[in-house]
Design a protein around this motif. Structure first.
Motif, short mmCIF file in Angstrom:
data_model
loop_
_atom_site.label_atom_id
_atom_site.label_comp_id
_atom_site.label_asym_id
_atom_site.label_seq_id
_atom_site.Cartn_x
_atom_site.Cartn_y
_atom_site.Cartn_z
N HIS A 16 0.90 -1.16 0.00
CA HIS A 16 0.00 0.00 0.00
C HIS A 16 0.93 1.20 0.00
O HIS A 16 1.47 1.58 1.03
N HIS B 104 -2.49 6.60 -4.15
CA HIS B 104 -2.09 5.34 -3.51
C HIS B 104 -2.16 4.21 -4.53
O HIS B 104 -2.95 4.26 -5.46
N LEU C 288 -7.48 0.16 -0.20
CA LEU C 288 -6.49 -0.33 0.77
C LEU C 288 -6.59 0.47 2.08
O LEU C 288 -6.44 -0.08 3.16
N CYS C 289 -6.86 1.78 1.95
CA CYS C 289 -7.09 2.61 3.14
C CYS C 289 -8.33 2.11 3.87
O CYS C 289 -8.33 2.00 5.09
N CYS D 119 -9.47 5.10 -1.76
CA CYS D 119 -8.53 3.97 -1.82
C CYS D 119 -9.07 2.75 -1.07
O CYS D 119 -9.33 2.82 0.13
ZN ZN Z 1 -4.69 4.08 0.42
#
Ligand code: ZN
Length: 227
Positions: A37, A45, A200-201, A198
């Motif tokens: 990430h 990102h 992943l966030c 994002c």
């Molecule tokens: Zn992210």
């Protein structure tokens, strides 16, 4: 009836397998990071990252990969291999060494003049590109394609002929530059996300800011601009 899935084109499957092998090699140099990430200099990102400077640090890997590029272009006569930038130059040596035409190897130098990016050929090298000289351009990473375009224009301005462009990694979707084929071992771009959207966030994965910090540390070097 078995209801088997339609069979994939064997040539496409072979290309896919080859790409996986090459990705694995680049992973072993430490240049390619997946399932991460990462914060990019743009503020976006992403989950994958390639560290250009590490790509050519394993000589036996570079030789192997250069050999694959040379083999692809082996059917065409090549008088000269041309590249620019340290990583591309290491790779281009391996390509030139493996090509059956035993081409000469020269490199251009990158610079900026009047706000425009330029590639120039050192004066000692200029006699190598004449009318009809067949030139193979080699690049490590093709992102926007600007560097290979400048190299191609340089060759043509001196009367030479570009046979093709060989690269380790192509990030752009374009498969050619000014009508010249880009042959790359890996053709892959990564999806990037704004921090607000994002995924992943959202999953709470910690953000890796290491690469942006390294880049800032290296400024104002121009060696890491987008190729
Ligand atoms: Zn992210």
């Amino acid at each position: 009836m078995s209801g088997a899935a339609p069979r994939k084109d064997p040539v496409a499957v072979e290309a896919e397998v080859r790409e996986k092998i090459h990705l694995e090699i680049l992973k072993r140099t430490g240049a390619y990071h997946a399932n991460d990430h990462v914060l990019l200099p743009s503020g976006q990102h992403t989950s994958e990252y390639i560290e250009k400077t590490l790509v050519t640090t394993e000589p036996s890997f570079t030789e192997g990969l250069g050999g694959v590029i040379a083999k692809h272009f082996a059917q065409w006569p090549v008088d000269l291999v041309l590249s620019t930038g340290p990583g591309a130059l290491i790779l281009s040596h391996c390509v030139a060494r493996a090509h059956p035409s035993r081409p000469t190897l020269v490199y251009g130098t990158k610079g900026v003049s009047a706000g425009k990016r330029r590639v120039t050929l050192p004066v000692e090298f200029q006699r190598f590109v004449r009318s009809g000289t067949k030139v193979l351009i080699v690049e490590d990473l093709v992102s926007s394609g600007t560097t290979v375009r400048l190299l191609s224009q340089l060759v043509e301005s001196l009367g030479g002929q570009v046979v093709g462009i060989g690269a380790l990694w192509r990030r752009t979707k374009k498969t050619e530059v000014d009508g010249k084929e880009i042959f790359s071992l890996v053709s892959r771009d990564f999806p990037t996300y704004a921090s607000e959207t994002c995924p992943l966030c959202k999953k709470g994965i910690p953000l890796n800011q290491e690469y942006v910090k390294r880049r800032e540390h290296r400024k104002p070097s121009s060696a890491h601009e987008k190729a």
